[in-house]
Design a protein around this motif. Structure first.
Motif, PDB file in Angstrom:
ATOM      1  N   GLU A 178       0.831  -1.207   0.000  1.00 18.55           N
ATOM      2  CA  GLU A 178       0.000   0.000   0.000  1.00 18.55           C
ATOM      3  C   GLU A 178       0.868   1.260   0.000  1.00 18.55           C
ATOM      4  OE1 GLU A 178      -3.010   2.172   3.133  1.00 18.55           O
ATOM      5  OE2 GLU A 178      -2.998  -0.011   3.054  1.00 18.55           O
ATOM      6  N   ARG A 179       1.890   1.265   0.819  1.00 16.33           N
ATOM      7  CA  ARG A 179       2.770   2.443   0.894  1.00 16.33           C
ATOM      8  C   ARG A 179       3.595   2.616  -0.375  1.00 16.33           C
ATOM      9  NH1 ARG A 179       4.417   2.145   7.275  1.00 16.33           N
ATOM     10  NH2 ARG A 179       2.322   2.611   8.025  1.00 16.33           N
ATOM     11  N   LEU A 180       3.994   1.510  -0.985  1.00 16.08           N
ATOM     12  CA  LEU A 180       4.710   1.611  -2.256  1.00 16.08           C
ATOM     13  C   LEU A 180       3.811   2.216  -3.334  1.00 16.08           C
ATOM     14  CD1 LEU A 180       6.640  -1.776  -2.277  1.00 16.08           C
ATOM     15  CD2 LEU A 180       7.675   0.500  -2.392  1.00 16.08           C
ATOM     16  N   ARG A 181       2.539   1.842  -3.331  1.00 10.05           N
ATOM     17  CA  ARG A 181       1.603   2.419  -4.306  1.00 10.05           C
ATOM     18  C   ARG A 181       1.446   3.920  -4.081  1.00 10.05           C
ATOM     19  NH1 ARG A 181      -2.093  -2.717  -4.018  1.00 10.05           N
ATOM     20  NH2 ARG A 181      -1.337  -3.774  -5.877  1.00 10.05           N
ATOM     21  N   GLU A 182       1.366   4.319  -2.815  1.00  9.97           N
ATOM     22  CA  GLU A 182       1.274   5.749  -2.504  1.00  9.97           C
ATOM     23  C   GLU A 182       2.527   6.475  -2.979  1.00  9.97           C
ATOM     24  OE1 GLU A 182       0.620   5.969   1.713  1.00  9.97           O
ATOM     25  OE2 GLU A 182      -1.325   4.974   1.577  1.00  9.97           O
ATOM     26  N   ALA A 183       3.684   5.863  -2.739  1.00 11.32           N
ATOM     27  CA  ALA A 183       4.946   6.470  -3.161  1.00 11.32           C
ATOM     28  C   ALA A 183       5.002   6.603  -4.680  1.00 11.32           C
ATOM     29  CB  ALA A 183       6.124   5.638  -2.662  1.00 11.32           C
ATOM     30  N   ARG A 184       4.548   5.569  -5.389  1.00 11.01           N
ATOM     31  CA  ARG A 184       4.552   5.626  -6.854  1.00 11.01           C
ATOM     32  C   ARG A 184       3.681   6.771  -7.350  1.00 11.01           C
ATOM     33  NH1 ARG A 184       2.111   0.647 -10.028  1.00 11.01           N
ATOM     34  NH2 ARG A 184       0.335   1.432  -8.871  1.00 11.01           N
ATOM     35  N   THR A 185       2.515   6.940  -6.737  1.00  9.75           N
ATOM     36  CA  THR A 185       1.615   8.028  -7.126  1.00  9.75           C
ATOM     37  C   THR A 185       2.283   9.385  -6.904  1.00  9.75           C
ATOM     38  OG1 THR A 185      -0.320   6.694  -6.610  1.00  9.75           O
ATOM     39  CG2 THR A 185      -0.640   9.080  -6.682  1.00  9.75           C
ATOM     40  N   LEU A 186       2.910   9.557  -5.756  1.00  9.94           N
ATOM     41  CA  LEU A 186       3.580  10.823  -5.457  1.00  9.94           C
ATOM     42  C   LEU A 186       4.752  11.071  -6.408  1.00  9.94           C
ATOM     43  CD1 LEU A 186       3.515  10.646  -1.564  1.00  9.94           C
ATOM     44  CD2 LEU A 186       2.160  12.161  -3.032  1.00  9.94           C
ATOM     45  N   LEU A 187       5.474  10.024  -6.734  1.00 10.67           N
ATOM     46  CA  LEU A 187       6.589  10.172  -7.672  1.00 10.67           C
ATOM     47  C   LEU A 187       6.095  10.579  -9.054  1.00 10.67           C
ATOM     48  CD1 LEU A 187       8.680   7.108  -6.521  1.00 10.67           C
ATOM     49  CD2 LEU A 187       9.420   9.499  -6.429  1.00 10.67           C
ATOM     50  N   ARG A 188       4.983  10.003  -9.476  1.00 11.75           N
ATOM     51  CA  ARG A 188       4.402  10.394 -10.768  1.00 11.75           C
ATOM     52  C   ARG A 188       3.999  11.862 -10.750  1.00 11.75           C
ATOM     53  NH1 ARG A 188       0.474   5.199 -11.807  1.00 11.75           N
ATOM     54  NH2 ARG A 188       2.036   3.833 -12.728  1.00 11.75           N
ATOM     55  N   GLN A 189       3.378  12.285  -9.648  1.00  8.95           N
ATOM     56  CA  GLN A 189       2.953  13.681  -9.529  1.00  8.95           C
ATOM     57  C   GLN A 189       4.151  14.623  -9.558  1.00  8.95           C
ATOM     58  OE1 GLN A 189       0.634  13.847  -5.938  1.00  8.95           O
ATOM     59  NE2 GLN A 189      -1.120  12.792  -6.849  1.00  8.95           N
ATOM     60  N   ALA A 190       5.272  14.158  -9.018  1.00 11.67           N
ATOM     61  CA  ALA A 190       6.481  14.978  -8.982  1.00 11.67           C
ATOM     62  C   ALA A 190       7.231  14.946 -10.311  1.00 11.67           C
ATOM     63  CB  ALA A 190       7.398  14.496  -7.860  1.00 11.67           C
ATOM     64  N   GLY A 191       6.787  14.098 -11.227  1.00 12.73           N
ATOM     65  CA  GLY A 191       7.438  14.014 -12.530  1.00 12.73           C
ATOM     66  C   GLY A 191       8.669  13.130 -12.545  1.00 12.73           C
ATOM     67  N   ALA A 192       8.829  12.312 -11.517  1.00 12.76           N
ATOM     68  CA  ALA A 192       9.989  11.418 -11.433  1.00 12.76           C
ATOM     69  C   ALA A 192       9.617  10.080 -12.069  1.00 12.76           C
ATOM     70  CB  ALA A 192      10.410  11.252  -9.979  1.00 12.76           C
ATOM     71  N   ARG A 193       9.667  10.048 -13.397  1.00 12.16           N
ATOM     72  CA  ARG A 193       9.196   8.869 -14.131  1.00 12.16           C
ATOM     73  C   ARG A 193      10.010   7.616 -13.838  1.00 12.16           C
ATOM     74  NH1 ARG A 193       9.965  10.512 -19.682  1.00 12.16           N
ATOM     75  NH2 ARG A 193       9.559   8.338 -20.126  1.00 12.16           N
ATOM     76  N   GLN A 194      11.325   7.750 -13.807  1.00 12.68           N
ATOM     77  CA  GLN A 194      12.159   6.566 -13.575  1.00 12.68           C
ATOM     78  C   GLN A 194      11.975   6.023 -12.167  1.00 12.68           C
ATOM     79  OE1 GLN A 194      16.141   7.761 -14.685  1.00 12.68           O
ATOM     80  NE2 GLN A 194      15.912   6.788 -16.679  1.00 12.68           N
ATOM     81  N   ALA A 195      11.877   6.909 -11.202  1.00 12.28           N
ATOM     82  CA  ALA A 195      11.667   6.467  -9.821  1.00 12.28           C
ATOM     83  C   ALA A 195      10.291   5.821  -9.676  1.00 12.28           C
ATOM     84  CB  ALA A 195      11.816   7.640  -8.862  1.00 12.28           C
ATOM     85  N   ALA A 196       9.292   6.363 -10.367  1.00  8.74           N
ATOM     86  CA  ALA A 196       7.955   5.774 -10.327  1.00  8.74           C
ATOM     87  C   ALA A 196       7.969   4.382 -10.955  1.00  8.74           C
ATOM     88  CB  ALA A 196       6.956   6.675 -11.044  1.00  8.74           C
ATOM     89  N   SER A 197       8.740   4.224 -12.018  1.00 12.41           N
ATOM     90  CA  SER A 197       8.865   2.918 -12.654  1.00 12.41           C
ATOM     91  C   SER A 197       9.536   1.919 -11.705  1.00 12.41           C
ATOM     92  CB  SER A 197       9.673   3.040 -13.943  1.00 12.41           C
ATOM     93  OG  SER A 197       9.872   1.781 -14.527  1.00 12.41           O
ATOM     94  N   ALA A 198      10.561   2.375 -11.007  1.00 12.63           N
ATOM     95  CA  ALA A 198      11.247   1.508 -10.043  1.00 12.63           C
ATOM     96  C   ALA A 198      10.298   1.121  -8.911  1.00 12.63           C
ATOM     97  CB  ALA A 198      12.483   2.207  -9.490  1.00 12.63           C
ATOM     98  N   ALA A 199       9.464   2.056  -8.489  1.00 11.54           N
ATOM     99  CA  ALA A 199       8.485   1.752  -7.445  1.00 11.54           C
ATOM    100  C   ALA A 199       7.491   0.705  -7.949  1.00 11.54           C
ATOM    101  CB  ALA A 199       7.757   3.019  -7.007  1.00 11.54           C
ATOM    102  N   GLY A 200       7.128   0.785  -9.223  1.00  9.58           N
ATOM    103  CA  GLY A 200       6.234  -0.214  -9.806  1.00  9.58           C
ATOM    104  C   GLY A 200       6.849  -1.602  -9.781  1.00  9.58           C
TER     105      GLY A 200
END
Length: 64
Positions: free
Chosen positions: A20-42
């Motif tokens: 659940e927390r990883l999903r929240e982090a991925r959402t926040l990373l996407r909002q921040a425009g950190a595409r690679q970090a969001a992909s890593a979170a996925g």
């Protein structure tokens, strides 16, 4: 057959919280425009979901 390390419901709950927390982090990373970090979170989410399946199997095997 190899011996399975016992697992209890608390292990499953801990992994569910982590996913659940990883999903929240991925959402926040996407909002921040950190595409690679969001992909890593996925990828981390996929790994954690695999761990959840694994621990559910351990719970089933050790509570029978």
């Amino acid at each position: 057959m190899r011996r399975i390390t016992p697992a209890g419901p608390e292990h499953g709950q801990a992994i569910a919280i982590a996913v659940e927390r990883l999903r929240e982090a991925r959402t926040l990373l996407r909002q921040a425009g950190a595409r690679q970090a969001a992909s890593a979170a996925g990828k981390a989410i996929s790994s954690a979901e695999g761990a959840a399946r694994h621990v559910q199997h351990r719970i089933r095997r050790t509570t029978q």
